[in-house]
Design an enzyme around this catalytic site. Structure first.
Site, PDB file in Angstrom:
ATOM      1  N   GLU A 101       0.822  -1.199   0.000  1.00 11.86           N
ATOM      2  CA  GLU A 101       0.000   0.000   0.000  1.00 11.86           C
ATOM      3  C   GLU A 101       0.858   1.251   0.000  1.00 11.86           C
ATOM      4  OE1 GLU A 101      -2.035  -1.366   3.563  1.00 11.86           O
ATOM      5  OE2 GLU A 101      -1.179   0.362   4.580  1.00 11.86           O
ATOM      6  N   CYS A 114       3.651   8.677   0.277  1.00 12.90           N
ATOM      7  CA  CYS A 114       4.204   7.823   1.327  1.00 12.90           C
ATOM      8  C   CYS A 114       4.412   6.442   0.694  1.00 12.90           C
ATOM      9  CB  CYS A 114       3.224   7.767   2.491  1.00 12.90           C
ATOM     10  SG  CYS A 114       3.812   6.735   3.832  1.00 12.90           S
ATOM     11  N   CYS A 121       7.121  -6.363   7.007  1.00 12.07           N
ATOM     12  CA  CYS A 121       8.296  -5.836   7.717  1.00 12.07           C
ATOM     13  C   CYS A 121       8.619  -6.817   8.838  1.00 12.07           C
ATOM     14  CB  CYS A 121       7.935  -4.478   8.326  1.00 12.07           C
ATOM     15  SG  CYS A 121       9.316  -3.647   9.155  1.00 12.07           S
ATOM     16  N   CYS A 125       7.880  -3.691  15.556  1.00 12.16           N
ATOM     17  CA  CYS A 125       7.430  -2.611  16.453  1.00 12.16           C
ATOM     18  C   CYS A 125       6.005  -2.948  16.917  1.00 12.16           C
ATOM     19  CB  CYS A 125       7.461  -1.260  15.744  1.00 12.16           C
ATOM     20  SG  CYS A 125       9.099  -0.814  15.148  1.00 12.16           S
ATOM     21  N   CYS A 128       2.725  -1.168  15.416  1.00 14.40           N
ATOM     22  CA  CYS A 128       2.658  -0.966  13.962  1.00 14.40           C
ATOM     23  C   CYS A 128       1.888  -2.085  13.261  1.00 14.40           C
ATOM     24  CB  CYS A 128       4.076  -0.883  13.397  1.00 14.40           C
ATOM     25  SG  CYS A 128       4.113  -0.669  11.611  1.00 14.40           S
ATOM     26  N   GLU A 168      11.188  -1.503   6.362  1.00  8.14           N
ATOM     27  CA  GLU A 168      12.300  -0.773   6.980  1.00  8.14           C
ATOM     28  C   GLU A 168      13.310  -0.430   5.875  1.00  8.14           C
ATOM     29  OE1 GLU A 168      13.330   0.806   9.630  1.00  8.14           O
ATOM     30  OE2 GLU A 168      15.272   1.017   8.651  1.00  8.14           O
ATOM     31  N   SER A 199      12.829   7.178   6.466  1.00 11.82           N
ATOM     32  CA  SER A 199      12.509   6.956   7.881  1.00 11.82           C
ATOM     33  C   SER A 199      12.989   5.581   8.325  1.00 11.82           C
ATOM     34  CB  SER A 199      10.992   7.059   8.067  1.00 11.82           C
ATOM     35  OG  SER A 199      10.648   6.859   9.413  1.00 11.82           O
ATOM     36  N   SER A 222      12.561   6.936  13.877  1.00 11.64           N
ATOM     37  CA  SER A 222      11.414   6.624  14.740  1.00 11.64           C
ATOM     38  C   SER A 222      11.943   6.363  16.132  1.00 11.64           C
ATOM     39  CB  SER A 222      10.691   5.394  14.193  1.00 11.64           C
ATOM     40  OG  SER A 222      10.279   5.661  12.875  1.00 11.64           O
ATOM     41  N   LEU A 223      11.930   7.384  16.954  1.00 15.78           N
ATOM     42  CA  LEU A 223      12.517   7.286  18.295  1.00 15.78           C
ATOM     43  C   LEU A 223      11.487   6.743  19.282  1.00 15.78           C
ATOM     44  CD1 LEU A 223      15.361   7.948  19.152  1.00 15.78           C
ATOM     45  CD2 LEU A 223      14.592  10.219  19.837  1.00 15.78           C
ATOM     46  N   HIS A 224      10.386   7.447  19.399  1.00 15.31           N
ATOM     47  CA  HIS A 224       9.223   6.985  20.172  1.00 15.31           C
ATOM     48  C   HIS A 224       9.445   6.774  21.670  1.00 15.31           C
ATOM     49  CE1 HIS A 224       7.452   6.704  16.283  1.00 15.31           C
ATOM     50  NE2 HIS A 224       7.774   5.475  15.994  1.00 15.31           N
ATOM     51  N   CYS A 340       0.513   2.796   8.417  1.00 14.44           N
ATOM     52  CA  CYS A 340       1.072   1.836   7.482  1.00 14.44           C
ATOM     53  C   CYS A 340       0.651   0.401   7.783  1.00 14.44           C
ATOM     54  CB  CYS A 340       2.585   1.971   7.398  1.00 14.44           C
ATOM     55  SG  CYS A 340       3.437   1.859   8.941  1.00 14.44           S
TER      56      CYS A 340
HETATM   57  N1  SAH Z   1      10.417   1.276   9.266  1.00 14.55           N
HETATM   58  C1  SAH Z   1      10.505   2.703   9.151  1.00 14.55           C
HETATM   59  C2  SAH Z   1       9.492   3.332   8.221  1.00 14.55           C
HETATM   60  C3  SAH Z   1       8.090   2.808   8.204  1.00 14.55           C
HETATM   61  S1  SAH Z   1       6.988   3.257   9.512  1.00 14.55           S
HETATM   62  C4  SAH Z   1      10.465   3.348  10.506  1.00 14.55           C
HETATM   63  O1  SAH Z   1      10.286   2.642  11.502  1.00 14.55           O
HETATM   64  O2  SAH Z   1      10.691   4.533  10.601  1.00 14.55           O
HETATM   65  C5  SAH Z   1       6.712   4.965   9.309  1.00 14.55           C
HETATM   66  C6  SAH Z   1       6.435   5.668  10.615  1.00 14.55           C
HETATM   67  O3  SAH Z   1       5.132   5.348  11.133  1.00 14.55           O
HETATM   68  C7  SAH Z   1       7.425   5.314  11.717  1.00 14.55           C
HETATM   69  O4  SAH Z   1       7.789   6.473  12.428  1.00 14.55           O
HETATM   70  C8  SAH Z   1       6.596   4.395  12.573  1.00 14.55           C
HETATM   71  O5  SAH Z   1       7.109   4.271  13.861  1.00 14.55           O
HETATM   72  C9  SAH Z   1       5.235   5.057  12.493  1.00 14.55           C
HETATM   73  N2  SAH Z   1       4.121   4.234  12.917  1.00 14.55           N
HETATM   74  C10 SAH Z   1       3.918   2.922  12.718  1.00 14.55           C
HETATM   75  N3  SAH Z   1       2.764   2.530  13.273  1.00 14.55           N
HETATM   76  C11 SAH Z   1       2.219   3.627  13.826  1.00 14.55           C
HETATM   77  C12 SAH Z   1       1.027   3.862  14.555  1.00 14.55           C
HETATM   78  N4  SAH Z   1       0.183   2.866  14.840  1.00 14.55           N
HETATM   79  N5  SAH Z   1       0.783   5.125  14.966  1.00 14.55           N
HETATM   80  C13 SAH Z   1       1.648   6.133  14.697  1.00 14.55           C
HETATM   81  N6  SAH Z   1       2.790   5.966  14.016  1.00 14.55           N
HETATM   82  C14 SAH Z   1       3.071   4.722  13.595  1.00 14.55           C
END
Ligand code: SAH
Length: 349
Positions: A101, A114, A121, A125, A128, A168, A199, A222-224, A340
């Site tokens: 997608e 995007c 993947c 995470c 996700c 990723e 990203s 993606s630090l989070h 995503c």
């Molecule tokens: N693998 C890469 C890029 C794909 S995800 C990465 O981790 O950066 C793109 C972004 O969406 C990342 O910042 C990821 O952490 C975020 N993301 C994934 N699921 C999410 C969700 N449920 N809510 C908010 N952001 C999310």
């Protein structure tokens, strides 16, 4: 397997730069300038068949269509616009029956694509929707194909690209770097590298490698979380690459490219959104060339609740107190499952 298949699998014509296509033409006994013409047809005019490449000799067109297939890049299975018409989600089928997608989003400055870099993947995470396991890497041409499908369907020129779909990017490093070179090539879409963001969930060696490519793309990480304890609870990658190493790599990327690194921070209620979390994060990154993007976590059925507006604003203010640049991301497309992987997981179950 037939001869034609083998040849197609060896030579991925949509992933080739003008020079590589010129070399291919020479190998096929054709004039090298045909390579640049083919590149323009595929990447500037975005045609889906060799028959449309009308300035190529008929014999060459026939020869190419016997050996390659441009249109196999993507077939649109579903187009789902959000209710506010600000974003549109596309479900695409690629070669080998791979389903992916992509999303297009409209902003005041233009349209942004995007793009997915992998089908599925395996970074795992916990919040996700794409974390259901890796199907396969996408080729650079397949990444371009996502941009072209959306651009042609919507009729709006895509001016920005974020590699934030499923997958990723650092785990498909060569494909991603090739995609950046293709989509920014002046004979094709000529999208400025400054308008492309890669990203990553934090694969440290990939960040150093990317810093040495001579590209001027934005790095988003993606630090989070403000520490390894929280981070490793929600992102398995944190166990392989701790935050001090990750932030060091980010500072090095900013230094090498003179580009501000974006830290993505999904705000999860009760997990990473307290005032102490904000302070801890601020102390780690203040003074470096960076910017924090706060995103209310999207509920993808994994028991994560997004932080309240008040917590998000307080978090942002705390970062700003330390002089850290911060924005709260406008949430686009939540009614079309634009986080995503959501639409794809509905489809493939
Ligand atoms: N693998 C890469 C890029 C794909 S995800 C990465 O981790 O950066 C793109 C972004 O969406 C990342 O910042 C990821 O952490 C975020 N993301 C994934 N699921 C999410 C969700 N449920 N809510 C908010 N952001 C999310």
């Amino acid at each position: 397997m037939c001869e034609r298949r083998c040849f197609m699998e060896r030579i991925d014509i949509g992933s080739m730069l003008p020079q590589e296509l010129s070399d291919l033409m020479s190998q096929l006994g054709e004039k090298p300038f045909r390579g640049r013409q083919i590149f323009q047809w595929i990447h500037a005019k975005q045609v889906e068949s060799f028959e449309e490449m009308t300035d190529l000799p008929l014999m060459l067109r026939l020869k190419l269509s016997e050996e390659f297939d441009v249109s196999e890049w993507s077939k649109i299975l579903q187009v789902r616009p959000s209710s506010d018409a600000q974003s549109t989600k596309y479900l695409l089928r690629l070669a080998k029956n791979t389903i992916i997608e992509s999303v297009s989003m409209s902003y005041s400055y233009g349209a942004s694509a995007c793009v997915s870099t992998q089908a599925g993947c395996d970074m795992g995470c916990s919040f996700c929707a794409s974390a259901e396991g890796l199907d396969r890497n996408l080729s650079a041409g397949e990444m371009c194909g996502q941009v072209y499908s959306m651009q042609k369907t919507s009729g709006a020129r895509i001016s920005h690209v974020v590699l934030m779909g499923s997958g990723e990017p650092m785990a498909n490093y060569d494909g991603v770097v090739k995609f950046i070179r293709l989509i920014s090539n002046e004979a094709g879409q000529n999208i400025s590298q400054r308008r492309i963001a890669v990203s990553t969930c934090g694969i440290v060696p990939g960040i150093y490698k990317l810093a040495g490519e001579g590209l001027s793309v934005t790095l988003a990480v993606s630090l989070h979380a403000p520490n390894d304890e929280i981070r490793s609870r929600i992102m398995p990658v944190a166990k392989a690459y701790p935050m001090d190493e990750l932030l060091k790599a980010c500072r090095s990327y900013a230094k090498a490219t003179k580009r501000r690194v974006t830290y993505e921070y999904a705000m999860i209620k009760g997990e990473n959104d307290s005032a102490e979390n904000a302070e801890e994060l601020a102390k780690l990154i203040k003074g470096s060339l960076c910017h924090v993007n706060l995103i209310p976590v999207n509920d993808v059925g994994k028991n994560f609740t997004k932080s309240g507006k008040r917590e998000i604003e307080a978090f942002a203010s705390k970062l700003a107190e330390y002089g850290v640049e911060v924005t709260i991301r406008r949430k686009l497309g939540s009614d079309i499952n634009a986080a995503c992987g959501q639409l794809r997981s509905e489809r493939i179950g």
